[in-house]
Write an enzyme that holds these catalytic residues in place. Structure first.
Site, PDB file in Angstrom:
ATOM      1  N   LYS A 189      40.292  34.194  43.070  1.00  0.00           N
ATOM      2  CA  LYS A 189      40.895  33.378  42.960  1.00  0.00           C
ATOM      3  C   LYS A 189      40.508  32.988  44.789  1.00  0.00           C
ATOM      4  CE  LYS A 189      44.225  30.312  43.885  1.00  0.00           C
ATOM      5  NZ  LYS A 189      43.856  30.435  45.154  1.00  0.00           N
ATOM      6  N   GLY A 240      48.252  37.311  50.876  1.00  0.00           N
ATOM      7  CA  GLY A 240      48.486  35.885  51.566  1.00  0.00           C
ATOM      8  C   GLY A 240      49.845  36.655  52.154  1.00  0.00           C
ATOM      9  N   SER A 241      50.128  35.323  51.554  1.00  0.00           N
ATOM     10  CA  SER A 241      51.678  35.383  52.446  1.00  0.00           C
ATOM     11  C   SER A 241      52.731  36.429  51.585  1.00  0.00           C
ATOM     12  CB  SER A 241      52.906  34.332  52.452  1.00  0.00           C
ATOM     13  OG  SER A 241      52.673  33.457  51.402  1.00  0.00           O
ATOM     14  N   THR A 242      53.598  37.114  52.686  1.00  0.00           N
ATOM     15  CA  THR A 242      54.854  37.770  51.775  1.00  0.00           C
ATOM     16  C   THR A 242      55.609  36.837  50.671  1.00  0.00           C
ATOM     17  OG1 THR A 242      55.354  39.270  53.725  1.00  0.00           O
ATOM     18  CG2 THR A 242      57.157  39.095  52.407  1.00  0.00           C
ATOM     19  N   GLY A 245      53.729  37.167  47.650  1.00  0.00           N
ATOM     20  CA  GLY A 245      53.320  37.933  47.292  1.00  0.00           C
ATOM     21  C   GLY A 245      55.046  38.352  46.583  1.00  0.00           C
ATOM     22  N   GLU A 262      49.043  42.516  49.629  1.00  0.00           N
ATOM     23  CA  GLU A 262      49.124  42.578  50.565  1.00  0.00           C
ATOM     24  C   GLU A 262      49.447  41.851  51.865  1.00  0.00           C
ATOM     25  OE1 GLU A 262      48.292  42.132  54.350  1.00  0.00           O
ATOM     26  OE2 GLU A 262      45.468  42.568  53.621  1.00  0.00           O
ATOM     27  N   CYS A 296      46.040  39.211  59.397  1.00  0.00           N
ATOM     28  CA  CYS A 296      47.841  39.498  59.110  1.00  0.00           C
ATOM     29  C   CYS A 296      48.139  40.678  59.842  1.00  0.00           C
ATOM     30  CB  CYS A 296      47.558  40.109  57.013  1.00  0.00           C
ATOM     31  SG  CYS A 296      46.153  40.651  57.246  1.00  0.00           S
ATOM     32  N   GLU A 391      55.999  35.603  61.473  1.00  0.00           N
ATOM     33  CA  GLU A 391      54.997  35.528  61.465  1.00  0.00           C
ATOM     34  C   GLU A 391      54.420  33.946  61.690  1.00  0.00           C
ATOM     35  OE1 GLU A 391      53.042  36.132  58.005  1.00  0.00           O
ATOM     36  OE2 GLU A 391      51.173  37.402  59.071  1.00  0.00           O
TER      37      GLU A 391
HETATM   38  P1  NAI Z   1      49.736  31.423  50.662  1.00  0.00           P
HETATM   39  O1  NAI Z   1      50.129  32.697  50.021  1.00  0.00           O
HETATM   40  O2  NAI Z   1      50.360  30.672  49.882  1.00  0.00           O
HETATM   41  O3  NAI Z   1      48.002  31.551  50.116  1.00  0.00           O
HETATM   42  C1  NAI Z   1      47.370  32.656  49.343  1.00  0.00           C
HETATM   43  C2  NAI Z   1      46.560  32.729  48.311  1.00  0.00           C
HETATM   44  O4  NAI Z   1      47.759  32.451  47.724  1.00  0.00           O
HETATM   45  C3  NAI Z   1      45.854  31.473  48.217  1.00  0.00           C
HETATM   46  O5  NAI Z   1      44.146  31.642  47.269  1.00  0.00           O
HETATM   47  C4  NAI Z   1      47.090  30.178  47.135  1.00  0.00           C
HETATM   48  O6  NAI Z   1      46.144  29.722  47.264  1.00  0.00           O
HETATM   49  C5  NAI Z   1      47.346  31.689  46.519  1.00  0.00           C
HETATM   50  N1  NAI Z   1      48.647  30.998  46.158  1.00  0.00           N
HETATM   51  C6  NAI Z   1      49.506  29.909  46.537  1.00  0.00           C
HETATM   52  N2  NAI Z   1      50.787  30.509  46.036  1.00  0.00           N
HETATM   53  C7  NAI Z   1      50.528  31.476  44.389  1.00  0.00           C
HETATM   54  C8  NAI Z   1      51.129  31.501  43.883  1.00  0.00           C
HETATM   55  N3  NAI Z   1      52.795  30.856  43.197  1.00  0.00           N
HETATM   56  N4  NAI Z   1      50.864  32.163  43.339  1.00  0.00           N
HETATM   57  C9  NAI Z   1      49.070  32.570  42.721  1.00  0.00           C
HETATM   58  N5  NAI Z   1      48.921  32.660  43.759  1.00  0.00           N
HETATM   59  C10 NAI Z   1      49.093  31.768  44.940  1.00  0.00           C
HETATM   60  O7  NAI Z   1      49.426  31.160  52.359  1.00  0.00           O
HETATM   61  P2  NAI Z   1      49.080  29.988  52.691  1.00  0.00           P
HETATM   62  O8  NAI Z   1      50.293  28.863  52.298  1.00  0.00           O
HETATM   63  O9  NAI Z   1      47.848  29.523  52.700  1.00  0.00           O
HETATM   64  O10 NAI Z   1      49.365  30.567  54.545  1.00  0.00           O
HETATM   65  C11 NAI Z   1      51.193  29.908  54.652  1.00  0.00           C
HETATM   66  C12 NAI Z   1      51.473  31.678  55.225  1.00  0.00           C
HETATM   67  O11 NAI Z   1      51.270  32.586  55.016  1.00  0.00           O
HETATM   68  C13 NAI Z   1      50.514  31.642  56.563  1.00  0.00           C
HETATM   69  O12 NAI Z   1      50.914  30.423  57.260  1.00  0.00           O
HETATM   70  C14 NAI Z   1      50.871  32.638  56.768  1.00  0.00           C
HETATM   71  O13 NAI Z   1      52.159  33.482  57.990  1.00  0.00           O
HETATM   72  C15 NAI Z   1      50.875  33.594  55.405  1.00  0.00           C
HETATM   73  N6  NAI Z   1      49.376  34.103  55.365  1.00  0.00           N
HETATM   74  C16 NAI Z   1      49.242  35.330  55.068  1.00  0.00           C
HETATM   75  C17 NAI Z   1      48.065  36.469  55.056  1.00  0.00           C
HETATM   76  C18 NAI Z   1      47.602  37.355  55.429  1.00  0.00           C
HETATM   77  O14 NAI Z   1      46.842  37.686  55.210  1.00  0.00           O
HETATM   78  N7  NAI Z   1      48.738  38.334  55.375  1.00  0.00           N
HETATM   79  C19 NAI Z   1      47.047  34.819  54.693  1.00  0.00           C
HETATM   80  C20 NAI Z   1      47.080  33.581  54.557  1.00  0.00           C
HETATM   81  C21 NAI Z   1      47.972  33.493  54.741  1.00  0.00           C
END
Ligand code: NAI
Length: 778
Positions: A189, A240-242, A245, A262, A296, A391
């Site tokens: 996804k 994605g976000s902690t 995660g 990650e 990240c 972050e």
């Molecule tokens: P997010 O962690 O919500 O999104 C990343 C992915 O997870 C997206 O594909 C999203 O649709 C999916 N997702 C969201 N909620 C989920 C759930 N409950 N179960 C499974 N999948 C889910 O990140 P978001 O909200 O887009 O960004 C928010 C903050 O997260 C950013 O400001 C940043 O601080 C951090 N972030 C960190 C990343 C990294 O590579 N470490 C990448 C993206 C965001």
């Protein structure tokens, strides 16, 4: 602008990349996308808009996948998996074909990525897409070599993979290439803001001869991600976000699904006063303004040595003023758009909420419309300031100063994250002396944000667990071959509660190298198979576990000892066990009824095995295609709490303790619950074998009661459970608190007397890979 004017200002003229091919592809695909399931695009369902963040224009409509889409995708992946896993060479050919097609269509991918994400075309064209291509080439090689190199391992099955929006195609490659190479099939996804290159990738899969069902792409928001996590998949891989995660850790707890995470970071960027300043400043441009800081592992926390700080900041501000912000499709642009208004709001809110320090914004003009945020530097923050800890995920650098190398290390490690760290110094002794002291999965020396398919990437602490890249990353997509038998609860023998011995022979706990009475003052009677009272053991409680953790903290020096020293101590333990072998065998026979001599013999062998490994389980140098090399080094995980196997009271304890301490960890062992007396006798061996106090702590008591305490404890880095009570779900759920590593048996038994009870899986679990990038070569 006339040529004369250009000569006068020496300004760059615009050099826009054409979007027409990418837009034409979207039109060709009908502008409304379904999901890609079982080798074909489904009919679009309920859709949402995918926008260009630089202009706000709608690029396409993407389907919000439903539960039945997820079910269909997982079913297709399940059906395709056995055939896909069969032939490594066939997989290598397909991965190679994908690499070639990505190469052929690289410009289309780059432009589409820039349109959808807002990152400068310079980055998508020169970094994201080439790295994605390299990933598929490199992993074609693993597919080819896997059977010969890893004959004992096999694919996990169907992988559910969720990627973020900051590197849509690159993160997809990091997920799909190793999964496919190892023989898994996938349902991936993409993030809701950036689905388009994943859909183009699906189109490429059709051309590359990827068999139906091997790659499935489902689109949608976090709800779809949640559905995928909860679907019948064997592994979940998330970037994605902690916060998310952590939720995924909780959702998968107890299901037996493998998990790699990650997550976020607040990575330090340390500049010593002897650094090459120009390079360190240029490095910062890459560290925090690459992809608008939406990275990240962004070097988002600048630590500068005090003596050069003011001069450094001044030059940095000067450099910031030269950054060009604007249309991401313009090849002259350094900083593009923020992915979405939501993210722009988050950045704005965080920065506006800060009242500390001095904020400087780059002078370059910021487009009036679209999602843009100026490069920003905030100096003079205290280490505990919110912006130093949280972050921001935007082009905002926060900075403070340090005086000594020790202080630099202390500030650098003052974070709940541990993804990456960068350090700059012209003094090789200083740089390579500091690198091992940084709590991070990746350390860059005199460079930053370097990535390669051969070099493992991933974090420690709340930055998640698991690695991507290299053989190390591949292993997250395989599991040991072998049959599995169901775990059977081993109950204690019952007997006469009346003591037959008037003297109190209650065995104490062993904490910090000393015998300690249990805090609660309670004890349990231990009987032999015929009901004979053999003795009493203390019933440890939360306080005893806390004391044991304190003792592990105090024994931190163990993690810095050499493998050579640890080997000697393990041999010595084996020697002392041999000397008292008959006594231990008799004790085991009295507790279990039989098997004592064999357990003692196998325990001695096992101690020898890990004494042997203590100075041989080494890291490797990765030849990466840049000037330098990446050293994938093994570090101890830290402090591990272990619920020992019930069924083999001595061999089980030795089998988990020895690999852990051989690799430099400190452990708190909860002894076999029904047969704890071999463990309490073991103290004496530890005492006479030069094992420093606090390295091995042994407590006795109820596994069910002590497991939650270990799993909750924020100062424990990992919990392993081999208890015959299946405590997996509870441990995994509670471990989400500080995202500690867990290794639990999920209802499956292990035969401690065979090769299943030792070897690489234990050493792997006892170590973290730290990838240190160092300059090397011309
Ligand atoms: P997010 O962690 O919500 O999104 C990343 C992915 O997870 C997206 O594909 C999203 O649709 C999916 N997702 C969201 N909620 C989920 C759930 N409950 N179960 C499974 N999948 C889910 O990140 P978001 O909200 O887009 O960004 C928010 C903050 O997260 C950013 O400001 C940043 O601080 C951090 N972030 C960190 C990343 C990294 O590579 N470490 C990448 C993206 C965001």
């Amino acid at each position: 602008m006339t040529v004369k004017e250009i000569f006068e200002t020496m300004d760059y003229g615009p050099a826009p990349e054409s979007a027409s091919e990418a837009l034409a592809w979207l039109v060709d695909m009908g502008d409304r996308f379904g999901c890609f399931i079982d080798g074909a695009f489904t009919k679009p369902g309920k859709t949402f808009e995918s926008k260009n963040p630089a202009t706000g224009n709608v690029l396409a409509h993407v389907t919000q996948a439903t539960q039945s889409d997820i079910d269909a995708a997982v079913k297709a992946a399940r059906k395709a998996q056995p055939a896909w896993a069969k032939d490594g060479h066939a997989r290598a050919r397909v991965l190679y074909a994908i690499a070639r097609l990505l190469q052929k269509h690289s410009r289309l991918f780059a432009v589409l990525e820039t349109l959808d994400n807002g990152k400068p075309i310079r980055e998508s064209r020169d970094i994201d897409v080439p790295l994605a291509i390299r990933h598929f080439y490199h992993h074609a090689g693993y597919a080819q070599l896997m059977e010969a190199e890893q004959p004992d391992r096999e694919a996990i099955g169907v992988c559910g993979q969720i990627v973020p929006w900051n590197f849509p195609l690159l993160m997809l490659s990091w997920k799909i290439a190793p999964a496919l190479a190892a023989g898994n099939t996938v349902v991936l996804k993409p993030a809701e803001y950036t689905s388009l290159t994943a859909l183009l990738f699906a189109d490429i899969c059709r051309q590359a001869g990827v068999p139906k069902g091997v790659v499935n792409i489902v689109t949608g928001d976090g709800d779809v991600g949640e559905m995928l996590v909860n679907a019948e998949v064997d592994k979940v891989a998330f970037t994605g976000s902690t916060a998310v995660g952590r939720r995924i850790r909780e959702a998968t707890a107890g299901t037996g699904k493998s998990l790699t995470l990650e997550l976020g970071g607040k990575s330090p960027y340390i500049v010593f006063d002897d650094a090459d300043i120009d390079s360190a400043i240029e490095g910062l441009v890459d560290a925090i303004w690459f992809n608008g800081g939406q990275v990240c592992c962004a070097g988002s926390r600048l630590l500068v040595q005090e003596g050069i700080a003011e001069a450094f900041y001044a030059r940095l501000r000067e450099r910031m003023d030269k950054l060009r912000i604007g249309d991401p499709l313009d090849k002259c642009i350094d900083v593009g758009a923020i992915v979405d208004l939501v993210q722009l709001d988050t950045i704005t809110r965080l920065v506006d909420g800060n009242t500390e320090g001095e904020t400087y914004r780059a002078a370059g003009a910021v487009p009036a419309s679209g999602c843009f945020y100026p490069p920003t530097l905030i100096t003079g923050l205290s280490s505990s300031a919110r912006l130093m800890q949280e972050e921001i995920f935007g082009p905002v650098l926060v900075a403070t100063t340090f005086r000594t190398p020790d202080e630099a290390v202390q500030l650098a490690n003052n974070t709940r994250y541990g993804l990456a760290a960068t350090l700059w110094s012209e003094n090789v002794n200083l740089a390579l002396g500091i690198a091992p002291r940084l709590t991070a999965g990746v350390v860059w020396v005199n460079g930053t944000n370097m990535f390669d398919a051969a070099a493992p990437f991933g974090g420690v602490r709340e930055s998640g667990f698991g690695r991507e890249g290299g053989w190390e990353g591949l292993s997250a997509y395989t599991r040991p071959k072998g049959s599995t038998t169901a775990l059977k609860r081993v109950a204690a023998f019952e007997g006469d509660p009346a003591p037959t011995d008037p003297l109190d022979r209650t065995a104490k706990l062993y904490i910090g190298g000393k015998q300690a009475r249990p805090d609660g003052g309670y004890s349990t009677a231990i009987h032999g198979p015929k009901g004979k009272l053999l003795g009493h053991v203390g019933a440890a409680n939360r306080k005893d576990i806390r004391n044991a953790v304190e003792a592990m903290n105090a024994a931190a020096g163990w993690s810095k000892t050499t493998g050579h020293l640890r080997a000697q101590i393990l041999y010595y333990l084996a020697e002392n066990l041999f000397a008292r072998g008959e006594e231990f065998a008799a004790r085991i026979d009295a507790m279990c009824g039989k098997g004592g001599a064999k357990e003692v013999d196998l325990s001695i062998r096992r101690l020898f095995t890990y004494a042997a490994w203590a100075d041989k389980y080494d890291g490797v140098a990765k030849g990466v295609p840049i000037r330098g090399m990446a050293l994938a080094l093994k570090e101890p995980v830290g402090k591990i709490g272990v619920l020992c196997p019930d069924e083999a009271p001595l061999l089980g304890l030795v089998s988990v303790m020895a690999p852990a301490i051989a690799m430099g960890n400190r452990v708190t062992l909860v002894a076999s619950e029904p047969f704890p007396l071999a463990a309490t006798d073991f103290y004496q061996l530890l005492e006479t074998s030069d094992v420093p106090g606090g390295v091995v702590n042994i407590v006795t008591g109820s596994h069910e009661e002590l497991a939650p305490t270990l799993a909750d404890h924020l100062d424990v880095d990992a919990v392993w459970s081999f208890s015959s009570s299946d405590l997996s779900g509870g441990i995994e759920k509670r471990a989400a608190g500080n995202l500690k590593r867990t290794w639990v048996n999920h209802g499956k038994a292990r035969d401690w007397t065979t090769a299943e009870g030792e070897g690489a899986v234990f050493l792997d679990a006892a170590t973290e890979v730290k990838t240190v990038w160092v300059p090397y070569g011309e």
